[in-house]
Design an enzyme around this catalytic site. Structure first.
Site, PDB file in Angstrom:
ATOM      1  N   CYS A 158      34.488  42.007  46.858  1.00 48.87           N
ATOM      2  CA  CYS A 158      34.837  43.066  45.907  1.00 48.87           C
ATOM      3  C   CYS A 158      36.342  43.306  45.838  1.00 48.87           C
ATOM      4  CB  CYS A 158      34.106  44.359  46.251  1.00 48.87           C
ATOM      5  SG  CYS A 158      34.346  44.932  47.943  1.00 48.87           S
ATOM      6  N   HIS A 252      38.495  50.172  44.126  1.00 48.68           N
ATOM      7  CA  HIS A 252      39.467  49.468  44.969  1.00 48.68           C
ATOM      8  C   HIS A 252      40.766  49.297  44.170  1.00 48.68           C
ATOM      9  CE1 HIS A 252      36.456  48.919  47.870  1.00 48.68           C
ATOM     10  NE2 HIS A 252      36.251  47.626  47.807  1.00 48.68           N
TER      11      HIS A 252
END
Length: 363
Positions: A158, A252
């Site tokens: 990710c 993120h």
């Protein structure tokens, strides 16, 4: 469009829960099977989840009454009930390798969120907008496994979804020499919420086990080539990273520094980001963002709370592009880690596999 019966293996974990929510109202995919460990098997999905539901939306009605199957013991039965499975189990690496290959050998395609098979040479690790041509390696993988339908395809870590998409069109046009990427990763990437991980409130942890190695090496597989039935990793650019856990629920962020083979202008970079389209956009896949990369001119953007849900959480947000004193340029990127980076990226990959004919409904 064809309709597909779908199973979620590891359905009670956070990523599994996200897969279950993404099946609700999907135009192609219909949730047929949920599977987990023996502890949950035999219960309804609602009973197995109990008070551990971590999503912002309620458990989908279509999932509540499904009886949880045993992910390891019911492989043959599950494979006969679905057209493919998403795999998001929390197990040891060798156990995941064996489990995913078992499903594939039972002629059940596996779209995996796990890291275990990312470095298997004939398993494609695909970001649909970047390296869809890697899917051709599935033919060689099927020969190795002795299957006609079954195979394994994986999505990347990710963290690299936040910055590799922004680098990719620049690499294609100008070449990349070296990259420094510092990632600031949400707690949901660890399968946590602030309720289950109160220690992260008002805190920052400058270490995520194994994450820096993944961030430095996985882009080179994504940028590699298919040769003689395997994926040969790229030998450049040189990438170094630091990965920090920060008190953010989802999203993120990456601070990126980059040197080019042929240094572009700021305007050339922005124009490439604005115009770039990948195979997912060409095929108009259901969950693909219409605009893959969004650039923000505001100096305080992108922000996790404001921008992580952009285009259903599937777009990449970029900002603060400017010259650097040590590198050619620096900028900041953001992606939604449990959507673009995890389950959502898996769903988009499955859509690509279906659209390109690698997954077909069972007769």
């Amino acid at each position: 469009m064809k309709q597909y019966k779908v199973g979620v293996i590891g359905a009670t974990g956070m990523v599994g829960q996200r897969f279950v929510t993404l099946m609700e109202h999907h135009p192609w995919f219909h949730l047929t099977v949920v599977a987990a460990s023996g502890r949950s098997a035999g219960k309804t999905y609602e009973e197995a989840i109990g008070d551990r539901w971590a999503m912002d939306t309620p458990i989908p009605e279509e999932a509540k009454k499904l009886i949880v199957m045993n992910a390891q013991e019911d492989v043959d039965k599950i494979a006969s009930m679905v057209d493919f499975v998403f795999c998001a189990v929390d197990m040891k690496k060798d156990e995941i390798l064996a489990l995913e290959e078992n499903y594939a050998r039972h002629e059940c395609p596996v779209v995996s969120n796990n890291s275990a098979n990312r470095w298997t040479p004939d398993v494609p690790m695909v970001v649909p907008e970047i390296n869809p041509e890697h899917l051709q390696v599935i033919e060689s993988q099927r020969r190795r496994l002795g299957t006609t339908r079954g195979f394994i395809a994986v999505k990347s870590n990710c963290s690299i979804q936040s910055y590799v998409p922004a680098l990719h069109p620049l690499k294609e046009a100008f070449g990349l020499k070296r990259v420094l990427a510092c990632t600031y990763q949400a707690i949901s990437g660890a399968g946590k919420t602030f309720k289950t991980w109160p220690e992260m409130v008002d805190n920052l942890i400058p270490y995520i086990g194994g994450e820096e190695e993944k961030s430095e090496k996985e882009p080179l597989k994504v940028w590699g080539k298919v040769e003689n039935g395997v994926i040969v990793t790229a030998d450049s650019p040189a990438i170094t990273s630091q990965c920090l856990r920060v008190p953010v629920s989802n999203g993120h962020t990456a601070a990126v520094f980059v040197d080019f083979e042929h240094k572009p202008t700021v305007d050339e970079i922005k124009a490439l980001w604005a115009s770039y389209k990948g195979r997912a956009q060409e095929l108009d896949l259901p969950t693909a963002p219409k605009q893959f990369i969004h650039y923000f001119e505001e100096p305080d953007r992108p922000q996790a709370r404001l921008d992580r849900e952009l285009e259903g959480g599937m777009a990449i947000s970029v900002g603060r592009l400017r010259p650097d004193t040590q590198y050619d340029y620096k900028f900041v990127c953001l992606s939604h880690n449990t959507l673009r980076g995890a389950a959502g990226g898996g769903v988009l990959l499955a859509e690509l596999l279906c659209a390109e004919g690698y997954i077909e409904p069972r007769a």
